[in-house]
Motif scaffolding. Sequence first.
Motif, PDB file in Angstrom:
ATOM      1  N   ARG A 104       0.834  -1.209   0.000  1.00 51.03           N
ATOM      2  CA  ARG A 104       0.000   0.000   0.000  1.00 51.03           C
ATOM      3  C   ARG A 104       0.868   1.258   0.000  1.00 51.03           C
ATOM      4  O   ARG A 104       0.508   2.266  -0.607  1.00 51.03           O
ATOM      5  CB  ARG A 104      -0.932   0.008   1.203  1.00 51.03           C
ATOM      6  CG  ARG A 104      -2.094  -0.928   1.038  1.00 51.03           C
ATOM      7  CD  ARG A 104      -3.109  -0.798   2.156  1.00 51.03           C
ATOM      8  NE  ARG A 104      -4.139  -1.793   1.999  1.00 51.03           N
ATOM      9  CZ  ARG A 104      -4.405  -2.740   2.883  1.00 51.03           C
ATOM     10  NH1 ARG A 104      -3.730  -2.806   4.020  1.00 51.03           N
ATOM     11  NH2 ARG A 104      -5.358  -3.627   2.658  1.00 51.03           N
ATOM     12  N   ASN A 105       2.016   1.199   0.694  1.00 54.10           N
ATOM     13  CA  ASN A 105       2.945   2.333   0.677  1.00 54.10           C
ATOM     14  C   ASN A 105       3.503   2.569  -0.727  1.00 54.10           C
ATOM     15  O   ASN A 105       3.880   3.689  -1.058  1.00 54.10           O
ATOM     16  CB  ASN A 105       4.087   2.126   1.664  1.00 54.10           C
ATOM     17  CG  ASN A 105       3.644   2.283   3.097  1.00 54.10           C
ATOM     18  OD1 ASN A 105       2.601   2.861   3.377  1.00 54.10           O
ATOM     19  ND2 ASN A 105       4.429   1.756   4.015  1.00 54.10           N
ATOM     20  N   LYS A 106       3.556   1.522  -1.527  1.00 53.85           N
ATOM     21  CA  LYS A 106       3.990   1.648  -2.923  1.00 53.85           C
ATOM     22  C   LYS A 106       2.817   2.016  -3.820  1.00 53.85           C
ATOM     23  O   LYS A 106       2.950   2.058  -5.034  1.00 53.85           O
ATOM     24  CB  LYS A 106       4.617   0.335  -3.394  1.00 53.85           C
ATOM     25  CG  LYS A 106       5.907  -0.026  -2.674  1.00 53.85           C
ATOM     26  CD  LYS A 106       6.398  -1.385  -3.131  1.00 53.85           C
ATOM     27  CE  LYS A 106       7.655  -1.802  -2.412  1.00 53.85           C
ATOM     28  NZ  LYS A 106       8.819  -1.012  -2.786  1.00 53.85           N
ATOM     29  N   GLN A 107       1.670   2.243  -3.216  1.00 58.21           N
ATOM     30  CA  GLN A 107       0.412   2.630  -3.871  1.00 58.21           C
ATOM     31  C   GLN A 107      -0.059   1.612  -4.908  1.00 58.21           C
ATOM     32  O   GLN A 107      -0.537   1.966  -5.974  1.00 58.21           O
ATOM     33  CB  GLN A 107       0.527   4.030  -4.464  1.00 58.21           C
ATOM     34  CG  GLN A 107       0.685   5.069  -3.388  1.00 58.21           C
ATOM     35  CD  GLN A 107       0.375   6.465  -3.830  1.00 58.21           C
ATOM     36  OE1 GLN A 107       0.063   6.718  -4.984  1.00 58.21           O
ATOM     37  NE2 GLN A 107       0.460   7.392  -2.897  1.00 58.21           N
ATOM     38  N   VAL A 108       0.081   0.333  -4.547  1.00 57.54           N
ATOM     39  CA  VAL A 108      -0.510  -0.740  -5.339  1.00 57.54           C
ATOM     40  C   VAL A 108      -1.957  -0.864  -4.875  1.00 57.54           C
ATOM     41  O   VAL A 108      -2.229  -0.819  -3.669  1.00 57.54           O
ATOM     42  CB  VAL A 108       0.259  -2.062  -5.135  1.00 57.54           C
ATOM     43  CG1 VAL A 108      -0.391  -3.202  -5.883  1.00 57.54           C
ATOM     44  CG2 VAL A 108       1.715  -1.897  -5.559  1.00 57.54           C
ATOM     45  N   SER A 109      -2.885  -0.997  -5.792  1.00 56.81           N
ATOM     46  CA  SER A 109      -4.305  -1.013  -5.429  1.00 56.81           C
ATOM     47  C   SER A 109      -4.657  -2.247  -4.599  1.00 56.81           C
ATOM     48  O   SER A 109      -4.032  -3.299  -4.724  1.00 56.81           O
ATOM     49  CB  SER A 109      -5.185  -0.954  -6.675  1.00 56.81           C
ATOM     50  OG  SER A 109      -5.187  -2.197  -7.321  1.00 56.81           O
ATOM     51  N   ASP A 110      -5.686  -2.100  -3.780  1.00 55.37           N
ATOM     52  CA  ASP A 110      -6.123  -3.200  -2.916  1.00 55.37           C
ATOM     53  C   ASP A 110      -6.599  -4.404  -3.730  1.00 55.37           C
ATOM     54  O   ASP A 110      -6.421  -5.548  -3.307  1.00 55.37           O
ATOM     55  CB  ASP A 110      -7.227  -2.739  -1.969  1.00 55.37           C
ATOM     56  CG  ASP A 110      -6.700  -1.841  -0.854  1.00 55.37           C
ATOM     57  OD1 ASP A 110      -5.490  -1.916  -0.559  1.00 55.37           O
ATOM     58  OD2 ASP A 110      -7.493  -1.072  -0.283  1.00 55.37           O
ATOM     59  N   ASP A 111      -7.215  -4.149  -4.884  1.00 54.97           N
ATOM     60  CA  ASP A 111      -7.662  -5.256  -5.739  1.00 54.97           C
ATOM     61  C   ASP A 111      -6.479  -6.099  -6.206  1.00 54.97           C
ATOM     62  O   ASP A 111      -6.527  -7.333  -6.189  1.00 54.97           O
ATOM     63  CB  ASP A 111      -8.420  -4.728  -6.963  1.00 54.97           C
ATOM     64  CG  ASP A 111      -9.731  -4.062  -6.590  1.00 54.97           C
ATOM     65  OD1 ASP A 111     -10.250  -4.363  -5.489  1.00 54.97           O
ATOM     66  OD2 ASP A 111     -10.226  -3.252  -7.389  1.00 54.97           O
ATOM     67  N   ILE A 112      -5.418  -5.440  -6.634  1.00 57.27           N
ATOM     68  CA  ILE A 112      -4.225  -6.152  -7.096  1.00 57.27           C
ATOM     69  C   ILE A 112      -3.585  -6.913  -5.944  1.00 57.27           C
ATOM     70  O   ILE A 112      -3.164  -8.063  -6.101  1.00 57.27           O
ATOM     71  CB  ILE A 112      -3.231  -5.168  -7.753  1.00 57.27           C
ATOM     72  CG1 ILE A 112      -3.818  -4.628  -9.059  1.00 57.27           C
ATOM     73  CG2 ILE A 112      -1.884  -5.834  -7.997  1.00 57.27           C
ATOM     74  CD1 ILE A 112      -2.997  -3.535  -9.708  1.00 57.27           C
TER      75      ILE A 112
END
Length: 173
Positions: free
Chosen positions: A83-91
């Motif tokens: 999440r800190n790398k701003q990867v989406s929750d769906d992924i």
Amino acid sequence: MTDIKPSDVRRAAMDFLARREHSRYEILCKLTRRLGDNPDLFEQEVGKLTNEGLQSDRRLAEAFIRARTNRGQGPVKIKMELRNKQVSDDIITTAFEECGVDFLALAQSVAVRKFRDALHKVVESEVQDPELPELPELPEALNIKALDVKTQARISRFMQQRGFSYEHISSLY
């Protein structure tokens, strides 16, 4: 200052991706630090890399989960870092479903590996046979309930720091 060319942006982004997988957000941040502030051009070039399959947040998530579980880290910590790398929750959710890691077994393995000495002391106290000069091998699954409360608390704190949830930690006891 000279104008930034799209080829310079692409080359810089490819340099980042040549070393390891990066999220879209990470590449944009690194490009801003390296080349200055030109968000429209950066977005456009990173978008091209994504469309070409050279940059993928999903591939990053899968590789990241694999690497972190090999280091004995739990799902809570891994999700937070993604999440800190701003990867989406769906992924992130999809990557965890496809990774096939048994986090209960991983938690057991990490606890046994880290607290082997404390567990050996429990086994020593249980095995009082003078004819057994050597300590038996520790099985992978141990009854950690035999440990004192202070050691159980140490194990719980350690496992929380490693990113295991309450469910994973309580499965040890």
